[in-house]
Design a protein around this motif. Structure first.
Motif, PDB file in Angstrom:
ATOM      1  N   LEU A 241       1.330  -2.253 -50.793  1.00  0.00           N
ATOM      2  CA  LEU A 241       1.943  -1.198 -50.445  1.00  0.00           C
ATOM      3  C   LEU A 241       2.994  -0.547 -51.529  1.00  0.00           C
ATOM      4  O   LEU A 241       4.314  -0.234 -50.975  1.00  0.00           O
ATOM      5  N   LEU A 242       2.935  -1.220 -52.704  1.00  0.00           N
ATOM      6  CA  LEU A 242       3.724  -0.868 -53.718  1.00  0.00           C
ATOM      7  C   LEU A 242       4.244   0.632 -53.552  1.00  0.00           C
ATOM      8  O   LEU A 242       5.469   1.062 -53.882  1.00  0.00           O
ATOM      9  N   HIS A 243       3.264   1.471 -53.426  1.00  0.00           N
ATOM     10  CA  HIS A 243       3.680   2.964 -53.478  1.00  0.00           C
ATOM     11  C   HIS A 243       4.376   3.695 -52.516  1.00  0.00           C
ATOM     12  O   HIS A 243       4.792   4.650 -52.748  1.00  0.00           O
ATOM     13  N   LEU A 244       4.704   2.969 -51.603  1.00  0.00           N
ATOM     14  CA  LEU A 244       5.679   3.296 -50.466  1.00  0.00           C
ATOM     15  C   LEU A 244       7.195   3.764 -50.968  1.00  0.00           C
ATOM     16  O   LEU A 244       8.031   4.083 -50.096  1.00  0.00           O
ATOM     17  N   TRP A 245       7.424   3.014 -52.068  1.00  0.00           N
ATOM     18  CA  TRP A 245       8.914   3.120 -52.605  1.00  0.00           C
ATOM     19  C   TRP A 245       9.183   4.640 -52.559  1.00  0.00           C
ATOM     20  O   TRP A 245      10.411   4.874 -52.291  1.00  0.00           O
ATOM     21  N   SER A 246       8.249   5.532 -52.889  1.00  0.00           N
ATOM     22  CA  SER A 246       8.729   7.079 -52.972  1.00  0.00           C
ATOM     23  C   SER A 246       9.116   7.796 -51.565  1.00  0.00           C
ATOM     24  O   SER A 246       9.895   8.650 -51.480  1.00  0.00           O
ATOM     25  N   LEU A 247       8.295   7.138 -50.714  1.00  0.00           N
ATOM     26  CA  LEU A 247       8.695   7.520 -49.257  1.00  0.00           C
ATOM     27  C   LEU A 247      10.094   7.061 -48.970  1.00  0.00           C
ATOM     28  O   LEU A 247      10.923   7.852 -48.058  1.00  0.00           O
ATOM     29  N   GLY A 248      10.449   6.062 -49.296  1.00  0.00           N
ATOM     30  CA  GLY A 248      11.803   5.428 -49.123  1.00  0.00           C
ATOM     31  C   GLY A 248      12.706   6.280 -49.616  1.00  0.00           C
ATOM     32  O   GLY A 248      13.825   6.801 -49.006  1.00  0.00           O
ATOM     33  N   VAL A 249      12.591   6.832 -50.966  1.00  0.00           N
ATOM     34  CA  VAL A 249      13.657   7.640 -51.510  1.00  0.00           C
ATOM     35  C   VAL A 249      13.613   8.939 -50.997  1.00  0.00           C
ATOM     36  O   VAL A 249      14.852   9.561 -50.516  1.00  0.00           O
ATOM     37  N   GLU A 250      12.533   9.641 -50.405  1.00  0.00           N
ATOM     38  CA  GLU A 250      12.644  10.821 -49.900  1.00  0.00           C
ATOM     39  C   GLU A 250      13.195  10.850 -48.478  1.00  0.00           C
ATOM     40  O   GLU A 250      14.084  11.603 -48.277  1.00  0.00           O
ATOM     41  N   GLU A 251      13.066   9.730 -47.694  1.00  0.00           N
ATOM     42  CA  GLU A 251      13.481   9.831 -46.375  1.00  0.00           C
ATOM     43  C   GLU A 251      14.848   9.418 -46.313  1.00  0.00           C
ATOM     44  O   GLU A 251      15.861   9.900 -45.497  1.00  0.00           O
ATOM     45  N   GLN A 252      15.302   8.774 -47.341  1.00  0.00           N
ATOM     46  CA  GLN A 252      16.943   8.277 -47.294  1.00  0.00           C
ATOM     47  C   GLN A 252      17.487   9.755 -48.059  1.00  0.00           C
ATOM     48  O   GLN A 252      18.701   9.849 -47.441  1.00  0.00           O
ATOM     49  N   PHE A 253      17.086  10.690 -48.612  1.00  0.00           N
ATOM     50  CA  PHE A 253      17.595  11.898 -49.033  1.00  0.00           C
ATOM     51  C   PHE A 253      17.579  12.541 -47.876  1.00  0.00           C
ATOM     52  O   PHE A 253      18.620  13.095 -47.494  1.00  0.00           O
ATOM     53  N   TYR A 254      16.582  12.457 -46.875  1.00  0.00           N
ATOM     54  CA  TYR A 254      16.703  13.332 -45.683  1.00  0.00           C
ATOM     55  C   TYR A 254      17.611  12.804 -44.643  1.00  0.00           C
ATOM     56  O   TYR A 254      17.868  13.286 -43.578  1.00  0.00           O
ATOM     57  N   LEU A 255      18.324  11.595 -44.753  1.00  0.00           N
ATOM     58  CA  LEU A 255      19.047  11.045 -43.811  1.00  0.00           C
ATOM     59  C   LEU A 255      20.483  11.866 -44.169  1.00  0.00           C
ATOM     60  O   LEU A 255      21.373  11.770 -43.229  1.00  0.00           O
ATOM     61  N   VAL A 256      20.568  12.137 -45.514  1.00  0.00           N
ATOM     62  CA  VAL A 256      22.215  12.304 -46.021  1.00  0.00           C
ATOM     63  C   VAL A 256      22.067  13.968 -46.069  1.00  0.00           C
ATOM     64  O   VAL A 256      22.990  14.520 -45.595  1.00  0.00           O
ATOM     65  N   TRP A 257      20.999  14.716 -46.438  1.00  0.00           N
ATOM     66  CA  TRP A 257      21.038  15.841 -47.088  1.00  0.00           C
ATOM     67  C   TRP A 257      21.412  16.832 -45.964  1.00  0.00           C
ATOM     68  O   TRP A 257      22.184  17.955 -45.937  1.00  0.00           O
TER      69      TRP A 257
END
Length: 634
Positions: free
Chosen positions: A137-153
């Motif tokens: 599940l290495l590739h899920l790192w990018s989902l983490g970045v994206e969803e963290q952005f949408y928690l703040v933005w």
């Protein structure tokens, strides 16, 4: 100020999604074809920032924006396909994975389901983390970045809307994020790659474009055909010119981000309409999200088979691609569409959230039960108890063995042998540090001093460009000065020489520069320790997989099951190379291997490697004793 409130479907965006996902997928399947295909993730970030920010702007302008509705839409978009893939990994892992490996999967399910995979991987980017191929599940790192952005933005937009100048604030945030990325990419590469703060500028680029197109629709820089051609050229340049050894993201990330920005800014260009808007390309774009989710777990499964790298590699990889495509199409048609657009959309938020929550709880159960270890029986159960642990104390971690964030000044005084003559000086990376327990045992029997100066991912090579490994060049220069001052009788050089096949930092041709530098300061005896045996999986997972094929528990057990090929040939070639330089060579491969294979279990109580190659302390003592006559001065 004019405002364009129209919302229309853009075929070219689905085409650009297809380009992004195919770049990533083919990079993982055929890295020689697309050495820089990993930039597809950066293109996704720009697309996401453009589309999601555009929706928020329209709702804010209309006075209808709702945080609850926004996050409900995100859940319906992200959770269903993710839940299917996570559930499939958990179910498959139950039947296929041994306890220790299944436990690691459980951790990844927790971080993936809770969208902090990037933070977990950032924490694990020390040199000792398992190779990428061991993380399904290495590739899920990018989902983490994206969803963290949408928690703040959305919250930030809501606070500043009508109160502050959007372009001023957003450009300030984007520039600060980009500056952080550039400032840390060399000194803290893990942070630059995985930290949301150093990645937000990529999503902000899409957000700024969405704002410009809505509030300044008539302002254009150049023709659309020019912009789309330039954008395509930048993306292509990134795919062709970048590779695994590139310093990334850093300035190099400008290629895919600016390229995607220009392509998104030119919807009416010929390239966007005729190429990206093509029905065939768009069909891949429609399933890009599930294809991204499915491809890596499938590649992970296939990569553990000899066919992935053997004579049938191309056939196996194309089959894996076909399977990923079929599963992605089914996920889109049977899961995504009904939940987002069908009769299930009203209840989708609750059900999707419940599914992800249940999977996170399942991941916790997998971790708490040590990968449901009760599934193991007999010899498998015995092997599961031999798991090697990272030997921080015996390697003298953070004092005489430095991590990537420590510089030369962090070596402590007790790293130097004091009052012992003759003296041996150990210099190298983590594979050298793994020799220290063995040298300590040898010292007790032979009365000599041992100095240890080792650093992770830092081979003892002079005149090497260590731009992607902060402090390494400085550490090596400092170690050479310490050797000149200490005047040891023997300098022992050790490293993960097998890594030289994929890393420019480990080019053994630079050994001649190190040897020349050591001879110039009067070192009489130089010994190079050759490559260690390497395994396809960390132990004891590798042994448990092989246990059904052969008996693995005994006094000292040797096996070829799961042994990485080519190390023996590398050992022979290195021996010739080193001896031609007029120095001694100690073959760790010969010490640890025989006709039956390489050492796996020591005295029935310990495995030989705690991961895919680093020696455990017991194995270190075994190997060093075998090499004692070569290591010690005659």
């Amino acid at each position: 100020m004019s405002f364009d409130s129209t919302i229309r479907y853009r075929r070219d965006i689905d085409g650009l999604r297809a380009v992004a996902v195919l770049a990533v997928v083919f990079f993982h399947a055929f890295p020689v074809w697309e050495p820089g295909g990993f930039i597809g993730v950066d293109i996704f970030f720009v697309i996401s920032g453009f589309l999601i920010s555009g929706i928020i702007f329209r709702d804010l302008e209309a006075g209808s924006f709702s945080y609850a509705d926004f996050y409900a839409r995100r859940i319906k978009r992200i959770f269903p396909a993710l839940a299917v893939v996570l559930a499939a990994c958990c179910i498959t892992g139950w039947f296929w994975m041994q306890p220790e490996e299944y436990k690691k999967l459980g951790r990844d399910v927790i971080s993936g389901g809770a969208f902090f995979s990037n933070l977990a991987l950032w924490k694990e980017t020390g040199y000792f983390d398992a190779a990428a191929e061991t993380k399904p599940l290495l590739h899920l790192w990018s989902l983490g970045v994206e969803e963290q952005f949408y928690l703040v933005w959305p919250i930030l937009l809501g606070l500043m809307w009508r109160r502050l100048n959007f372009l001023t604030v957003s450009l300030t945030i984007a520039v600060a994020s980009f500056a952080l990325n550039v400032a840390t990419v060399n000194t803290h590469p893990g942070a630059a790659f995985y930290s949301p703060l150093s990645r937000f500028w990529e999503l902000m680029a899409g957000s700024i474009l969405a704002y410009l197109q809505m509030y300044h629709p008539k302002k254009r820089v150049g023709s659309e055909n020019w912009r789309s051609s330039a954008g395509a050229g930048l993306v292509l340049a990134g795919i062709v010119l970048l590779d695994r050894t590139s310093t990334f993201p850093g300035w190099a990330a400008v290629l895919p981000v600016l390229g995607a920005f220009l392509l998104l800014s030119a919807p009416e260009s010929w390239l966007n309409r005729a190429v990206l808007g093509n029905a065939g390309i768009r069909s891949i774009g429609l399933i890009s999200y599930p294809l991204y989710l499915w491809h890596w777990p499938i590649f992970y499964a296939v990569s553990n088979h000899d066919l992935w790298a053997g004579a049938g590699a191309y056939g196996a990889r194309w089959i894996a691609l076909a399977v990923a495509y079929c599963l992605s199409a089914m996920t889109y048609l049977l899961v995504e569409k009904p939940i987002r657009f069908g009769k299930l959309k009203e209840q989708a938020t609750i059900f999707s959230t419940a599914a992800i929550t249940a999977l996170i709880l399942l991941g916790m159960s997998i971790v708490w039960t040590d990968g449901f270890s009760y599934r193991s029986r007999g010899e498998i159960a015995q092997l599961s108890q031999l798991a090697g642990k990272y030997p921080a104390t015996e390697w003298r971690d953070h004092t005489c063995f430095l991590d990537p964030q420590q510089d030369d000044t962090r070596f402590t005084a007790d790293c130097a042998a004091s009052g012992h003559r003759p003296a041996l000086f150990l210099w190298g990376d983590s594979y050298a540090a793994a020799l220290y327990p063995g040298l300590l045992a040898l010292q007790a029997r032979n009365n000599f001093g041992v100095s240890q100066y080792t650093a992770s991912a830092c081979p003892p090579l002079m005149n090497v460009d260590f731009s992607d490994r902060p402090f390494c060049a400085e550490i090596n220069r400092g170690i050479l000065q310490r050797i000149a001052h200490a005047k040891p009788q023997t300098v022992l050089l050790g490293a993960n020489w097998a890594y030289g096949q994929t890393s420019k930092n480990y080019n053994v041709n630079h050994l001649q520069d190190t040897v020349a530098a050591l001879k110039a300061i009067g070192v009489a005896r130089i010994v190079v320790v050759g490559p260690m045996p390497q395994w396809e999986k960390p132990m004891p997972s590798m042994l448990m997989q092989c246990a059904s094929m052969q008996k693995m528990i005994g006094t000292n057990e040797f096996s070829r099951c799961g042994l990485v090929k080519g190390i023996e040939d590398l050992d022979r070639s290195m021996e010739k190379r080193v001896k031609s330089l007029g120095v001694w060579y100690a073959s760790a491969y010969t010490a640890l291997c025989n006709k039956a294979g390489c050492l796996t279990v020591i005295n029935g109580t310990s495995v030989s490697s705690y991961d895919v190659g680093h020696l455990t302390p017991d194995a270190s003592r075994y190997a060093v004793q075998k090499m004692a006559t070569l290591i010690l001065a005659h």
